[in-house]
Design a protein around this motif. Structure first.
Motif, PDB file in Angstrom:
ATOM      1  N   UNK A   1     -10.932  -4.968 -12.763  1.00 55.79           N
ATOM      2  CA  UNK A   1     -10.095  -4.766 -11.572  1.00 55.79           C
ATOM      3  C   UNK A   1     -10.249  -3.352 -11.034  1.00 55.79           C
ATOM      4  N   UNK A   2     -10.408  -3.264  -9.722  1.00 58.65           N
ATOM      5  CA  UNK A   2     -10.464  -1.974  -9.024  1.00 58.65           C
ATOM      6  C   UNK A   2      -9.347  -1.974  -7.993  1.00 58.65           C
ATOM      7  N   UNK A   3      -8.566  -0.906  -7.992  1.00 62.94           N
ATOM      8  CA  UNK A   3      -7.443  -0.861  -7.046  1.00 62.94           C
ATOM      9  C   UNK A   3      -7.434   0.457  -6.289  1.00 62.94           C
ATOM     10  N   UNK A   4      -7.086   0.338  -5.022  1.00 63.04           N
ATOM     11  CA  UNK A   4      -6.830   1.511  -4.196  1.00 63.04           C
ATOM     12  C   UNK A   4      -5.351   1.451  -3.854  1.00 63.04           C
ATOM     13  N   UNK A   5      -4.611   2.496  -4.250  1.00 66.19           N
ATOM     14  CA  UNK A   5      -3.166   2.522  -4.055  1.00 66.19           C
ATOM     15  C   UNK A   5      -2.810   3.646  -3.090  1.00 66.19           C
ATOM     16  N   UNK A   6      -2.038   3.288  -2.088  1.00 68.61           N
ATOM     17  CA  UNK A   6      -1.457   4.276  -1.174  1.00 68.61           C
ATOM     18  C   UNK A   6       0.023   4.348  -1.559  1.00 68.61           C
ATOM     19  N   UNK A   7       0.433   5.389  -2.300  1.00 67.48           N
ATOM     20  CA  UNK A   7       1.789   5.387  -2.870  1.00 67.48           C
ATOM     21  C   UNK A   7       2.895   5.398  -1.829  1.00 67.48           C
ATOM     22  N   UNK A   8       2.667   6.061  -0.721  1.00 67.81           N
ATOM     23  CA  UNK A   8       3.699   6.148   0.329  1.00 67.81           C
ATOM     24  C   UNK A   8       2.978   6.221   1.665  1.00 67.81           C
ATOM     25  N   UNK A   9       2.781   5.053   2.273  1.00 67.82           N
ATOM     26  CA  UNK A   9       1.934   4.992   3.456  1.00 67.82           C
ATOM     27  C   UNK A   9       2.495   5.799   4.623  1.00 67.82           C
ATOM     28  N   UNK A  10       1.560   6.387   5.364  1.00 70.09           N
ATOM     29  CA  UNK A  10       1.849   7.054   6.623  1.00 70.09           C
ATOM     30  C   UNK A  10       1.064   6.319   7.703  1.00 70.09           C
ATOM     31  N   UNK A  11       1.462   6.476   8.962  1.00 74.66           N
ATOM     32  CA  UNK A  11       0.713   5.792  10.025  1.00 74.66           C
ATOM     33  C   UNK A  11      -0.787   6.063   9.968  1.00 74.66           C
ATOM     34  N   UNK A  12      -1.163   7.268   9.534  1.00 74.41           N
ATOM     35  CA  UNK A  12      -2.590   7.613   9.479  1.00 74.41           C
ATOM     36  C   UNK A  12      -3.332   6.853   8.379  1.00 74.41           C
ATOM     37  N   UNK A  13      -2.597   6.202   7.470  1.00 72.57           N
ATOM     38  CA  UNK A  13      -3.256   5.445   6.404  1.00 72.57           C
ATOM     39  C   UNK A  13      -3.805   4.112   6.894  1.00 72.57           C
ATOM     40  N   UNK A  14      -3.383   3.681   8.068  1.00 69.66           N
ATOM     41  CA  UNK A  14      -3.898   2.426   8.593  1.00 69.66           C
ATOM     42  C   UNK A  14      -5.384   2.523   8.870  1.00 69.66           C
ATOM     43  N   UNK A  15      -6.076   1.396   8.781  1.00 69.11           N
ATOM     44  CA  UNK A  15      -7.499   1.402   9.100  1.00 69.11           C
ATOM     45  C   UNK A  15      -8.227   0.280   8.400  1.00 69.11           C
TER      46      UNK A  15
END
Length: 91
Positions: free
Chosen positions: A60-74
């Motif tokens: 398993x490979x995971x990418x975690x965004x702990x606290x998303x900001x609008x700039x994290x979208x994409x």
């Protein structure tokens, strides 16, 4: 022997809609535990930081965004060998 690596999951484009400061996890499963995987966001390779955590656990490979900001979208991609999984994150 150098076996090609394949992405087991996801097989389809994943769409994630999150709200600001939510935790988002993108998960990709490969068929070899030792397979190197690279994550890209909007064409740029993702580096670990305070805002992005990359986890490897068995296949398993995971990418975690702990606290998303609008700039994290994409558009995110998990690249393993010749295969690629696609994720679209909207905040």
């Amino acid at each position: 022997s150098h076996m090609p690596v394949h992405i087991v999951d996801p097989r389809e484009h994943v769409f994630v809609h999150a709200i600001t400061s939510e935790c988002v996890m993108l998960a990709c499963e490969v068929d070899r535990e030792d397979a190197p995987v690279r994550w890209y966001k909007d064409g740029q390779e993702v580096e670990e930081s305070d805002f992005v955590v990359l986890e490897n656990e068995g296949p398993h490979r995971r990418l975690v965004l702990p606290a998303t900001q609008p700039s994290d979208g994409g558009e995110f991609q998990c690249v393993a060998g010749d295969e690629c999984a696609y994720f679209t994150v909207t905040i």
